[in-house]
Every structure is written in structure tokens, then in C-alpha cells.
Write an enzyme that holds these catalytic residues in place. Structure first.
Site, PDB file in Angstrom:
ATOM      1  N   ARG A 105       6.595 -11.062  31.179  1.00 20.12           N
ATOM      2  CA  ARG A 105       5.408 -11.316  30.344  1.00 20.12           C
ATOM      3  C   ARG A 105       4.326 -12.023  31.136  1.00 20.12           C
ATOM      4  NH1 ARG A 105       6.984 -13.587  24.997  1.00 20.12           N
ATOM      5  NH2 ARG A 105       7.131 -11.358  24.683  1.00 20.12           N
ATOM      6  N   TYR A 106       4.712 -13.075  31.842  1.00 21.65           N
ATOM      7  CA  TYR A 106       3.753 -13.835  32.635  1.00 21.65           C
ATOM      8  C   TYR A 106       3.647 -13.179  34.000  1.00 21.65           C
ATOM      9  CZ  TYR A 106       4.934 -17.269  29.047  1.00 21.65           C
ATOM     10  OH  TYR A 106       5.167 -17.895  27.867  1.00 21.65           O
TER      11      TYR A 106
ATOM     12  N   ARG B  71       6.162 -14.687  36.840  1.00 18.70           N
ATOM     13  CA  ARG B  71       7.553 -15.045  36.552  1.00 18.70           C
ATOM     14  C   ARG B  71       8.163 -14.105  35.524  1.00 18.70           C
ATOM     15  NH1 ARG B  71       3.735 -18.157  34.614  1.00 18.70           N
ATOM     16  NH2 ARG B  71       3.839 -19.175  32.598  1.00 18.70           N
TER      17      ARG B  71
ATOM     18  N   CYS C 130      27.668 -16.862  25.276  1.00 19.03           N
ATOM     19  CA  CYS C 130      27.476 -18.289  25.565  1.00 19.03           C
ATOM     20  C   CYS C 130      28.780 -19.029  25.285  1.00 19.03           C
ATOM     21  CB  CYS C 130      26.401 -18.881  24.647  1.00 19.03           C
ATOM     22  SG  CYS C 130      24.833 -18.025  24.721  1.00 19.03           S
TER      23      CYS C 130
ATOM     24  N   CYS D 226      24.463 -21.286  18.983  1.00 15.04           N
ATOM     25  CA  CYS D 226      23.596 -22.183  18.230  1.00 15.04           C
ATOM     26  C   CYS D 226      23.028 -21.406  17.042  1.00 15.04           C
ATOM     27  CB  CYS D 226      22.433 -22.651  19.098  1.00 15.04           C
ATOM     28  SG  CYS D 226      22.931 -23.132  20.766  1.00 15.04           S
TER      29      CYS D 226
ATOM     30  N   CYS E 153      19.364 -19.802  17.653  1.00 13.39           N
ATOM     31  CA  CYS E 153      19.056 -19.083  18.893  1.00 13.39           C
ATOM     32  C   CYS E 153      17.860 -18.129  18.723  1.00 13.39           C
ATOM     33  CB  CYS E 153      20.270 -18.287  19.341  1.00 13.39           C
ATOM     34  SG  CYS E 153      20.006 -17.473  20.912  1.00 13.39           S
TER      35      CYS E 153
ATOM     36  N   ARG F 229      17.165 -15.803  20.690  1.00  6.37           N
ATOM     37  CA  ARG F 229      17.611 -14.447  21.032  1.00  6.37           C
ATOM     38  C   ARG F 229      18.736 -13.997  20.125  1.00  6.37           C
ATOM     39  NH1 ARG F 229      17.003 -16.515  26.459  1.00  6.37           N
ATOM     40  NH2 ARG F 229      14.739 -16.419  26.563  1.00  6.37           N
TER      41      ARG F 229
ATOM     42  N   ASP G 208      11.083 -21.890  17.150  1.00  8.28           N
ATOM     43  CA  ASP G 208      10.615 -20.500  17.004  1.00  8.28           C
ATOM     44  C   ASP G 208      10.878 -20.013  15.580  1.00  8.28           C
ATOM     45  OD1 ASP G 208       9.803 -20.302  19.631  1.00  8.28           O
ATOM     46  OD2 ASP G 208      11.751 -19.573  20.327  1.00  8.28           O
TER      47      ASP G 208
ATOM     48  N   ASP H 236       5.931 -21.584  21.333  1.00  8.22           N
ATOM     49  CA  ASP H 236       5.933 -20.215  21.852  1.00  8.22           C
ATOM     50  C   ASP H 236       5.351 -19.337  20.750  1.00  8.22           C
ATOM     51  OD1 ASP H 236       6.447 -18.527  23.953  1.00  8.22           O
ATOM     52  OD2 ASP H 236       8.557 -19.123  24.125  1.00  8.22           O
TER      53      ASP H 236
ATOM     54  N   LYS I  51       3.733 -19.626  25.824  1.00 13.82           N
ATOM     55  CA  LYS I  51       3.754 -21.041  25.426  1.00 13.82           C
ATOM     56  C   LYS I  51       2.359 -21.639  25.411  1.00 13.82           C
ATOM     57  CE  LYS I  51       8.156 -21.429  27.729  1.00 13.82           C
ATOM     58  NZ  LYS I  51       8.025 -20.045  28.231  1.00 13.82           N
TER      59      LYS I  51
HETATM   60  S1  SF4 Z   1      20.217 -21.134  22.287  1.00 15.70           S
HETATM   61 FE1  SF4 Z   1      21.091 -19.041  22.241  1.00 15.70          FE
HETATM   62  S2  SF4 Z   1      21.256 -18.468  24.390  1.00 15.70           S
HETATM   63 FE2  SF4 Z   1      21.043 -20.699  24.335  1.00 15.70          FE
HETATM   64  S3  SF4 Z   1      23.168 -21.489  24.301  1.00 15.70           S
HETATM   65 FE3  SF4 Z   1      22.470 -21.343  22.176  1.00 15.70          FE
HETATM   66  S4  SF4 Z   1      23.184 -19.324  21.498  1.00 15.70           S
HETATM   67 FE4  SF4 Z   1      23.250 -19.315  23.731  1.00 15.70          FE
END
Ligand code: SF4
Length: 456
Positions: free
Chosen positions: A147-148, A151, A160, A164, A167, A169, A345, A382, A389
Site C-alpha cells: 500500500r505504501y 514498504r 497464531c 485475539c 484481530c 485480519r 479498527d 488506520d 495510518k
Molecule cells: S491480532 Fe490477529 S494476527 Fe495478531 S496475534 Fe492476535 S490473532 Fe494473531
């Protein structure tokens, strides 16, 4: 004569808030023994990353086995409903389970981040999208977001050590859930080859983030393979490996020496070649940091590895000045640079975690000046739809009544404007009514956009 006697500015009766050194008090007791399933574990057994990985809580049944009768059936029913409605599958390390206050799990900052409760979930914002940052729109090859200009983000894998709730993603990371069928980016060397070829073909790319998923789930030889392969590309000058392991499973860095040594070898090889290789991690609350964390990070700090932290601002987790200040100071004490605090987000299923932009703006003022500027995080947001950002203060328009912010991003998408929305349940009842009415909603959005255009 002591300085305090000659100069009143050096009084010994330092104000209470200046004398506080709580950030240096790291938990060092055998806290895991309070959990029935871990009560018999020695320090060495608990600190073995293989024990941590194999004993993650991945289902309601496993949680019941571990916590037992500490919680009542109503709590477990609440968890069950939360899991059904979540976009992320459940995976919580024994380290996190042990740090949760099971006397009051409803308000516990770790429980809130990792274990969903149906009773606390809220309706998603109507403008929310699953891939809210539109990462897939800027993806020239699978698993690479460019995108940038200088980078790119390399999603090396899609798993993972823990998952979380929040997340960003959630469209790709972890197992499919009842709610979401994910895009998958497995740890496949053939796919990585496509990424390396693309990076080689783009001389403007100087900076790579290697993330996922979490690089803690890559084998040691994969860390070394990716790191050395990218160091071999002449125009790649900087590289960051992204892992949440220091915050949620620090045992990984202590007892998987092959992994830690592979990372250090890449950092040191980078240094020889005049290139920067760093570790980016993700602490959100000061209770995540214990003496085990210090033991995990100290060898990296001693070897000169740069470690930066990215925090996600979350409601009831870290949205008070005291908590955020303590987190920033504790990170600094450990040698970790508090790099960013991200406004949450717009992610599906976690509206209870988002704060308003105004909360971030107020917190930023409370944190700046607390410590050196280089140890002070940037508070950023973001933008939805791919604007990248922006500093929280840099909005073109912020309609606080309706919770609508508009940002420009001239260096990323010149001429475009991008929205961010406060959580609707934090708005006045009148504003909530306006959001419920589709005609009002469209006119609020158009009005905010027009005012932003008028600012340009
Ligand atoms: S935020 Fe998403 S990518 Fe990062 S550790 Fe947690 S679940 Fe995994």
C-alpha cells in the site's frame, strides 16, 4: 549540602505521582497455581513453551476442564453464546488464563480481549466491513499487501499462538468460524517465493513487515530463510518480524532457543550489512508484563535487538490514563519502545471493544510528556478503505455528535477521503436514532464528506 536543601525544585517530598514506580513492580509469584489444572506445575513446567502451546484453551469444554467450578453455569452459557457469535476461533494460552482475575472475569482486561461473552457483545456499526482496511485490494500476490510506496506487509502464515477477539485480519487469521469463512495464507515456501520475486521486482521497496498470523508459529529455519532471503535483496533496508508471543506466551522466547537464536542471527547479519532488523510486538495492558516477560526479552535487549510495541486502544481494557501511562512506562522499563497506540479498527463482532476517537485524543494528551519523546507512542488511526495510518489529531472533520471523522491521506491516496466512525452506543440517544434512519444516515455521511472537501 544536599540538592534538596539548596534548591526547592529538588525537594525530597516529591509529589506522590512523581514518586510512583509501580511500573517496575513485575509479578514474580507462581500465579498459575491458583488455576485448578495448573496447581501442581513447577516454574520450569509452566515456563516450557511446549506445555503452553499444547494446553491452550480452544473450546468451552477445555475451559471448563481448566477453570472448573471457579465459574458458575451462567458464565459458561455466556461464553458459549460469545463463541458462536465470534469471528475468531478460541485459543488462549495457560499464561493468559492464569493472569485473568477469575473473581471478576466480566471486567478483567485479559478476559475481555480473548474470551468473548455473548452478554457483552454489541451490534456491529452499519458502515463496518470484514476487511475494513481493504488489505486485499492492495495485494499484488497472495499474502503481500503493498500500500505504501516504500514498504509492504508480508503475511507469511495465517496462524497464531493465541487468537485475539479483535484481530484486524479476522478475514484470514485462524480457523473458519460459524460466522466467517477465511482467506488462507499457509506457511508455504512456494507462495513465499512469489513474494520474494515481487519484492525483487520493486526497487522502491525498502521496508518489509513479516507478519501473519504471528511469526512465533514459524519454524526457526523459516525465520532464518525469510530473513536471509530478504537481506539478500539489495534495496531491502529494514525488516520487522511481528510477534505477539512476548505478550501472550513469553515462554516461547525463553525455551524455544532455536527460534530466538534464528531471529538474533538475522538481526546480527542485518547489522553487518548495515540493515535494520527489529521485532515488533503487541502488549495491550500492563498486567500482561511479568518477570517471565522480562526473562524472555532481556536476552534480546542485551544482544541489541530493537523491540517496538504496537498497542490497540480498547474500551475497558486500556482506555484510562492510569492504565495507558503504566503500560507505556512498563514497556520503557523493559527496553521496549512504545511505538504506536492504534484506535481500534472497525472489526466485526467487537463493537464492545471500540472507543471513540475523542477517547484517543484525550489519552494522547495524558501520555505525552510522561517520558522521553522517543519512548512515547504515536496515537494513530488506520483509516477505513485503505488510506493508511493517520495521527488521531489530523482529521479534516470530526463531527463528535454523530461520531463521524474524515481523514485525507495525501502521501498514500492523494485526493481521496476516508471515514472513521465512533461506536454508536457511545453517542446520544438522538444521534443513535439518526443512525437508525437510512435517509438521515446517508445525509450525515454526505455532509461530513462535503465539509472535508471544503477544507481541502
Ligand atoms: S491480532 Fe490477529 S494476527 Fe495478531 S496475534 Fe492476535 S490473532 Fe494473531
Amino acid at each position: 549540602m544536599k540538592p534538596s536543601e539548596s534548591n526547592p525544585r529538588f525537594r525530597q517530598d516529591v509529589p506522590q505521582e512523581m514518586a510512583r514506580l509501580d511500573h517496575r513492580d513485575l509479578r514474580d509469584d507462581e500465579f498459575w497455581r491458583a488455576i485448578p489444572a495448573y496447581a501442581q506445575l513447577s516454574r520450569d513446567e509452566f515456563n516450557d513453551y511446549r506445555f503452553q502451546s499444547r494446553n491452550c484453551v480452544t473450546s468451552l469444554r477445555k475451559l471448563q476442564q481448566v477453570i472448573g467450578e471457579k465459574m458458575d453455569p451462567a458464565f459458561y452459557r455466556d461464553v458459549e453464546e460469545g463463541i458462536v457469535r465470534s469471528t475468531m476461533s478460541l485459543r488462549i494460552s495457560p499464561y493468559l488464563i492464569s493472569l485473568i482475575d477469575w473473581e471478576n472475569p466480566y471486567d478483567d482486561p485479559l478476559r475481555i480481549q480473548f474470551l468473548p461473552l455473548g452478554s457483552q457483545m454489541r451490534e456491529d456499526h452499519p458502515e463496518l466491513r470484514l476487511d475494513s482496511l481493504a488489505e486485499q485490494d492492495d495485494s499484488p500476490v497472495p499474502g503481500l499487501t503493498h500500500r505504501y510506496r516504500d514498504r509492504a506487509l508480508f503475511l507469511a502464515l495465517d496462524t497464531c499462538p493465541v487468537y485475539c477477539r479483535f484481530c484486524t485480519r479476522s478475514y484470514a487469521v485462524g480457523l473458519d468460524t460459524e460466522d466467517v469463512e477465511k482467506v488462507h495464507f499457509g506457511a508455504l515456501t512456494d507462495r513465499w517465493q512469489e513474494v520474494f520475486t515481487y519484492v525483487e521486482s520493486r526497487p522502491e521497496l525498502e521496508d518489509l513487515v513479516i507478519s501473519g498470523g504471528d511469526v512465533a508459529n514459524l519454524k526457526a529455519e523459516h525465520i532464518e530463510h525469510i530473513g536471509m532471503r530478504l537481506l539478500d535483496i539489495e534495496h531491502v533496508q529494514r525488516m520487522r518480524f511481528a510477534s505477539k508471543a512476548p505478550a501472550i506466551m513469553p515462554q516461547k522466547l525463553i525455551t524455544d532457543r532455536a527460534w530466538t537464536d534464528a531471529l538474533i542471527r538475522v538481526v546480527e547479519e542485518g547489522r553487518v550489512r548495515g540493515k535494520e532488523v527489529s521485532l515488533h510486538t503487541h502488549f495491550n495492558h500492563p498486567v500482561e508484563i511479568t518477570e517471565i516477560t522480562r526473562g524472555a526479552l532481556e536476552p534480546l535487549v542485551q544482544r541489541g535487538v530493537i523491540i517496538r510495541n504496537q498497542t490497540v486502544l480498547q474500551r475497558r481494557v486500556n482506555d484510562t490514563p492510569n492504565t495507558m501511562q503504566l503500560l507505556v512506562q512498563r514497556l520503557g522499563w523493559l527496553g521496549v519502545k512504545p511505538y504506536y497506540v492504534f484506535v481500534h479498527d472497525m472489526v466485526r463482532g467487537v463493537e464492545d471493544l471500540r472507543t471513540s476517537l475523542q477517547t484517543a485524543i484525550k489519552l494522547e494528551k495524558q501520555v505525552r510528556g510522561l517520558t522521553s519523546g522517543f519512548n512515547t507512542p504515536n496515537f494513530v488511526l488506520d483509516t477505513m478503505g485503505g488510506g493508511g495510518k493517520r495521527n488521531v489529531h489530523a482529521f479534516e472533520v470530526y463531527d463528535r455528535n454523530n461520531g463521524i471523522a474524515v481523514y485525507a491521506s495525501p502521501a498514500v491516496r492523494p485526493g481521496d477521503l476516508f471515514f472513521y466512525f465512533d461506536p454508536i452506543d457511545e453517542l446520544s440517544p438522538e444521534a443513535q436514532d439518526r443512525w437508525r434512519d437510512p435517509i438521515h444516515r446517508a445525509s450525515m455521511l454526505e455532509d461530513a464528506m462535503q465539509r472535508a472537501r471544503d477544507c481541502e
